[in-house]
Structures are given as C-alpha cells and as structure tokens.
Design a protein around this motif. Sequence first.
Motif, mmCIF file in Angstrom:
data_model
loop_
_atom_site.group_PDB
_atom_site.id
_atom_site.type_symbol
_atom_site.label_atom_id
_atom_site.label_comp_id
_atom_site.label_asym_id
_atom_site.label_seq_id
_atom_site.Cartn_x
_atom_site.Cartn_y
_atom_site.Cartn_z
ATOM 1 N N PRO A 1 17.087 95.702 54.786
ATOM 2 C CA PRO A 1 16.077 95.808 55.849
ATOM 3 C C PRO A 1 16.678 95.691 57.240
ATOM 4 O O PRO A 1 16.247 96.389 58.164
ATOM 5 N N VAL A 2 17.680 94.815 57.409
ATOM 6 C CA VAL A 2 18.301 94.658 58.735
ATOM 7 C C VAL A 2 19.012 95.941 59.142
ATOM 8 O O VAL A 2 18.925 96.379 60.293
ATOM 9 N N MET A 3 19.722 96.596 58.196
ATOM 10 C CA MET A 3 20.414 97.841 58.507
ATOM 11 C C MET A 3 19.408 98.938 58.849
ATOM 12 O O MET A 3 19.620 99.717 59.788
ATOM 13 N N ALA A 4 18.310 99.013 58.106
ATOM 14 C CA ALA A 4 17.273 99.999 58.386
ATOM 15 C C ALA A 4 16.680 99.771 59.771
ATOM 16 O O ALA A 4 16.453 100.719 60.536
ATOM 17 N N ASN A 5 16.441 98.515 60.110
ATOM 18 C CA ASN A 5 15.907 98.194 61.441
ATOM 19 C C ASN A 5 16.906 98.546 62.536
ATOM 20 O O ASN A 5 16.525 99.016 63.614
ATOM 21 N N LEU A 6 18.194 98.319 62.259
ATOM 22 C CA LEU A 6 19.225 98.664 63.240
ATOM 23 C C LEU A 6 19.220 100.163 63.523
ATOM 24 O O LEU A 6 19.328 100.585 64.681
ATOM 25 N N CYS A 7 19.109 100.976 62.479
ATOM 26 C CA CYS A 7 19.061 102.441 62.659
ATOM 27 C C CYS A 7 17.898 102.834 63.566
ATOM 28 O O CYS A 7 18.037 103.675 64.469
ATOM 29 N N THR A 8 16.733 102.241 63.334
ATOM 30 C CA THR A 8 15.545 102.553 64.129
ATOM 31 C C THR A 8 15.704 102.084 65.567
ATOM 32 O O THR A 8 15.396 102.819 66.514
ATOM 33 N N LEU A 9 16.182 100.869 65.744
ATOM 34 C CA LEU A 9 16.349 100.305 67.087
ATOM 35 C C LEU A 9 17.368 101.088 67.898
ATOM 36 O O LEU A 9 17.167 101.326 69.097
ATOM 37 N N TYR A 10 18.452 101.500 67.250
ATOM 38 C CA TYR A 10 19.491 102.192 68.010
ATOM 39 C C TYR A 10 18.990 103.541 68.527
ATOM 40 O O TYR A 10 19.363 103.968 69.628
ATOM 41 N N LYS A 11 18.133 104.189 67.764
ATOM 42 C CA LYS A 11 17.579 105.468 68.225
ATOM 43 C C LYS A 11 16.715 105.258 69.460
ATOM 44 O O LYS A 11 16.821 106.022 70.443
ATOM 45 N N VAL A 12 15.857 104.249 69.444
ATOM 46 C CA VAL A 12 15.014 103.967 70.615
ATOM 47 C C VAL A 12 15.886 103.600 71.810
ATOM 48 O O VAL A 12 15.663 104.066 72.934
ATOM 49 N N TRP A 13 16.887 102.761 71.573
ATOM 50 C CA TRP A 13 17.768 102.326 72.653
ATOM 51 C C TRP A 13 18.465 103.519 73.311
ATOM 52 O O TRP A 13 18.474 103.651 74.543
ATOM 53 N N VAL A 14 19.032 104.399 72.502
ATOM 54 C CA VAL A 14 19.794 105.527 73.044
ATOM 55 C C VAL A 14 18.875 106.533 73.736
ATOM 56 O O VAL A 14 19.147 106.972 74.864
ATOM 57 N N GLU A 15 17.777 106.911 73.088
ATOM 58 C CA GLU A 15 16.901 107.928 73.677
ATOM 59 C C GLU A 15 16.229 107.435 74.961
ATOM 60 O O GLU A 15 16.187 108.158 75.966
ATOM 61 N N ASP A 16 15.698 106.215 74.927
ATOM 62 C CA ASP A 16 14.871 105.745 76.037
ATOM 63 C C ASP A 16 15.639 105.005 77.127
ATOM 64 O O ASP A 16 15.256 105.057 78.299
ATOM 65 N N TYR A 17 16.717 104.316 76.751
ATOM 66 C CA TYR A 17 17.394 103.448 77.714
ATOM 67 C C TYR A 17 18.779 103.933 78.131
ATOM 68 O O TYR A 17 19.269 103.549 79.189
ATOM 69 N N VAL A 18 19.417 104.748 77.304
ATOM 70 C CA VAL A 18 20.758 105.228 77.630
ATOM 71 C C VAL A 18 20.726 106.656 78.157
ATOM 72 O O VAL A 18 21.243 106.948 79.244
ATOM 73 N N VAL A 19 20.108 107.562 77.407
ATOM 74 C CA VAL A 19 20.148 108.977 77.751
ATOM 75 C C VAL A 19 19.092 109.352 78.794
ATOM 76 O O VAL A 19 19.410 110.031 79.779
ATOM 77 N N ALA A 20 17.858 108.931 78.598
ATOM 78 C CA ALA A 20 16.774 109.359 79.483
ATOM 79 C C ALA A 20 17.046 109.088 80.965
ATOM 80 O O ALA A 20 16.835 109.975 81.805
ATOM 81 N N PRO A 21 17.518 107.896 81.353
ATOM 82 C CA PRO A 21 17.757 107.648 82.782
ATOM 83 C C PRO A 21 18.881 108.500 83.382
ATOM 84 O O PRO A 21 18.982 108.619 84.601
ATOM 85 N N GLN A 22 19.747 109.067 82.526
ATOM 86 C CA GLN A 22 20.894 109.828 83.027
ATOM 87 C C GLN A 22 20.913 111.252 82.470
ATOM 88 O O GLN A 22 21.953 111.905 82.472
ATOM 89 N N SER A 23 19.759 111.711 82.008
ATOM 90 C CA SER A 23 19.717 113.031 81.359
ATOM 91 C C SER A 23 20.125 114.159 82.301
ATOM 92 O O SER A 23 20.638 115.190 81.853
ATOM 93 N N SER A 24 19.906 113.978 83.609
ATOM 94 C CA SER A 24 20.251 115.038 84.562
ATOM 95 C C SER A 24 21.743 115.352 84.525
ATOM 96 O O SER A 24 22.159 116.485 84.787
ATOM 97 N N VAL A 25 22.560 114.349 84.160
ATOM 98 C CA VAL A 25 24.014 114.556 84.077
ATOM 99 C C VAL A 25 24.337 115.579 82.994
ATOM 100 O O VAL A 25 25.191 116.453 83.166
ATOM 101 N N ILE A 26 23.641 115.479 81.874
ATOM 102 C CA ILE A 26 23.902 116.379 80.746
ATOM 103 C C ILE A 26 23.597 117.829 81.114
ATOM 104 O O ILE A 26 24.323 118.753 80.734
ATOM 105 N N PHE A 27 22.525 118.027 81.887
ATOM 106 C CA PHE A 27 22.080 119.391 82.178
ATOM 107 C C PHE A 27 22.634 119.946 83.486
ATOM 108 O O PHE A 27 22.350 121.084 83.843
#
Length: 420
Positions: free
Chosen positions: A144-170
């Motif tokens: 369960p902890v590993m499954a939760n980690l997979c879910t949390l990491y997706k939210v972290w990356v999409e919402d907190y890492v990539v979204a604020p700096q998405s303009s750099v990618i494009f």
Amino acid sequence: MKTKFFLIVSLVIFLLLGVVIIGAWKMGWFRPPVSEETEEIPAREIGIDKDMEESIFKKMLENPQEPPASLVTVNENGQNVYNGQAIEDLLHKGSENMEAEDYVILLQLVQGMTEAYADGTVATDFEAIRQLILRGYNGAYLTPVMANLCTLYKVWVEDYVVAPQSSVIFNRRQTEEQKTLGEQLEQEMFKTSLLDGILMNDNEIYQNKNANSQDTPEINILYEPGEYIFDDYHIVQIGNKAMKIYSFRNGAYSTINGVREKKLKDLPLDEAEKKRKNEELWELQDIAYAYDLAATLAVSEECNIQMVSCINETELEIRARAYATDMHEEMGKPEYQNVTGSDLKAQLAAGDQAQIDTYRTWWSKYRQSYENYKRDLRKVLSSYKGFSSKLLEDLTPAQIGELDKKLKDPNYTLNLSDVP
C-alpha cells in the motif's frame, strides 16, 4: 492372554495410524492443491486523505529536496549509494503507521534518482528506480505504501514541478539554462510514468486476480528504438508482463492513435469489449488533441493508457479565448464569453464531462474559428511597438488576455510590458 495381547497391538497400531493421518493432514496431503484461481488476494487499503496529502506537499515545498543519509549517501565519485534495506523497510511499513514525513522522504528519494552529466544533460538512474520498484512489492503485489507513493509522485510532478515551469518546455527559443531545465522536467515526467505504469499493472492483476505467484516479480527496464525517430520507447518487464513507457511527446494524441490502431485488434476480447475499448481510446486521443497535451505515456498489454501530462498554457489560453468568442458571438451562449485557459484546465482536472464534451465538440467542428482568431491576435501583436520580434507563442496567458481585450475593443490601451 492372546486376546489381551492382540488388543494391545491393535491399540498401538490404531494410535500410530492416527498420528500418521493427522501429520499427513497437516502437511496438506489430503487437501486439493491451491490453484491460480483460488490463490488468496491480499486485502489492501490504498489512498491518503486530503489533509495528509496537503501536509505532504507543503513539507515538500518547504524542506530541502534531499532524503536523509539513512537512505542515501554520496560516495567519493559523486554517485548516490542507496540503503536498500532501509528503503524496503519504509515501503513495507503499515500504511496506517505512515506519517507525512515518511512520504516526504520517499518523494525526495525518487526525485533524486536522476543523473546529471557535465554537458548539462539529465537522465534517469534506471538501476536506482528498478531497485526501488522491486523493494515496493509484497509477493506479487505492490505494498500500500508503494502504491500511495506512485500516486503522490504523479500529483507532485504534474501540479508542483511541471505546471509552474511548463512554459520552459514549450519555449521554442530556449537558452542553454532553459534547455537543461526542460530536460530535467521531462525526466521527472518520465520517472513518474514508470511509477504510473507499475501502479497500472498492479491494478490490472489485482482487479483481474490473475497473479500466479506469491514471489516478487523480476523487474527489468529496456530501451527499444523505434522504426521512426519519435517511435522509440522503454519496456518495463514485470515478471511475465510488459509495460511500454513512451518518453515526452508534444503530440500525445498520435501515440494514443497508434496504440488504438495497431494494438487493439490483437487483444483477446470479444467484439463488444473491443468496441468499448476503442471508444475509450478515441476519447483519450480526442482530449489529448483538443487540449494540446504534451505527455509521457505508460501503455499496458491490455491497451490501458496512463498519461503524465503537461499543458501548453499559452496555446490553451488562445484556444479558450477563441472558444469563448465563438460560443458567445456565433452561437448565442453568453455564459461562455469569459472562459479562459484556466477554466478549461480546471474542468479537465475535475472531470467535468459535460463541459469537456462541449469544448471537444467545438474543437472538432469549428477549428477554423480558432485559426481566424489566432490570425487576428497576430495582427494586433504585430502592430504593438516593442514586441514586434516576439511570436504569439512567446507570450504568457495573461498577455494573450490583453491582446484579446484589444481585439474586442480597438480603443483599449494595450500595455503588454506591464502584464506578467
């Protein structure tokens, strides 16, 4: 006397037979073998409540992004050395006993599983993440902890890492620094897709109850060059199953279309199930096209697809403004006149199916309205002094909003320099 002797012998034999029968029963000699169908599926409680999730991300933003030395150290060559047993102990901890700090440590651990080279390029540390995944299994299933980690990491990356700096990618005209940052963001999306694919595979075997072993599956990550330049992918072998991970794609819809056209026909499904799956993939492909999603994708053998997506905020703002204008002025629906890119993004994230379908229908049928609107925005931009060298794609969503105001009201005083 003889009768008494035979009676004693009979009792001894009876007792010996009883002992043998009981022992054989305990050893399972008289029980039917456990089949794959009757193999016990462990009960799991997966998920984290909203308050704890918010606490985890708050701590991630506040704390230095380095896991403790008890989990990872750096050797004299500058390479990470992971304490596999300590990591496994944490991943196998009861989910009810996990604190926010525990998940923060695991998120930081995954975030550090990249290798930066002298030329500025960044790559995923495949062996480190492979070992992490291996230690996240309890028999045939994720803990369960590993499954939760997979879910949390997706939210972290999409919402907190990539979204604020998405303009750099494009950004089409990246500096060297922006190029390195863009590669780091893409690698974060790639690592997330690896974990997302592992979780999707786990959900498939858990729901179908088709795991055939209590042993931890062997994990291997292999690179497969494609026939065309953008057709390459990585294969994650999970026991006797495989997951394809497609790296960052600006046009995620084309990859989804390829899966739908080439792979769906080979699935062992009846016609009704194939039709349902085809419609599901069509919808996902259509959404990726309408919202111009860039993404990494995990694709399972059952043609299920998980995307780790990144939205081109400027492009979505242009589409949203065209959509709002067309719906209001041409279709007589004033309730749409103030729709922005943020609104479209929020509706997609919330799964607001009615609004998603309305926008998708407009995009598929009235895209010429978008082309006309974009042409008019370029005219306004070209006449604005000081920004003549900028492309429409270089602007921020807020600046697109300013151009929109000028387009609708020629007397509006335009000042793009004061808009972030």
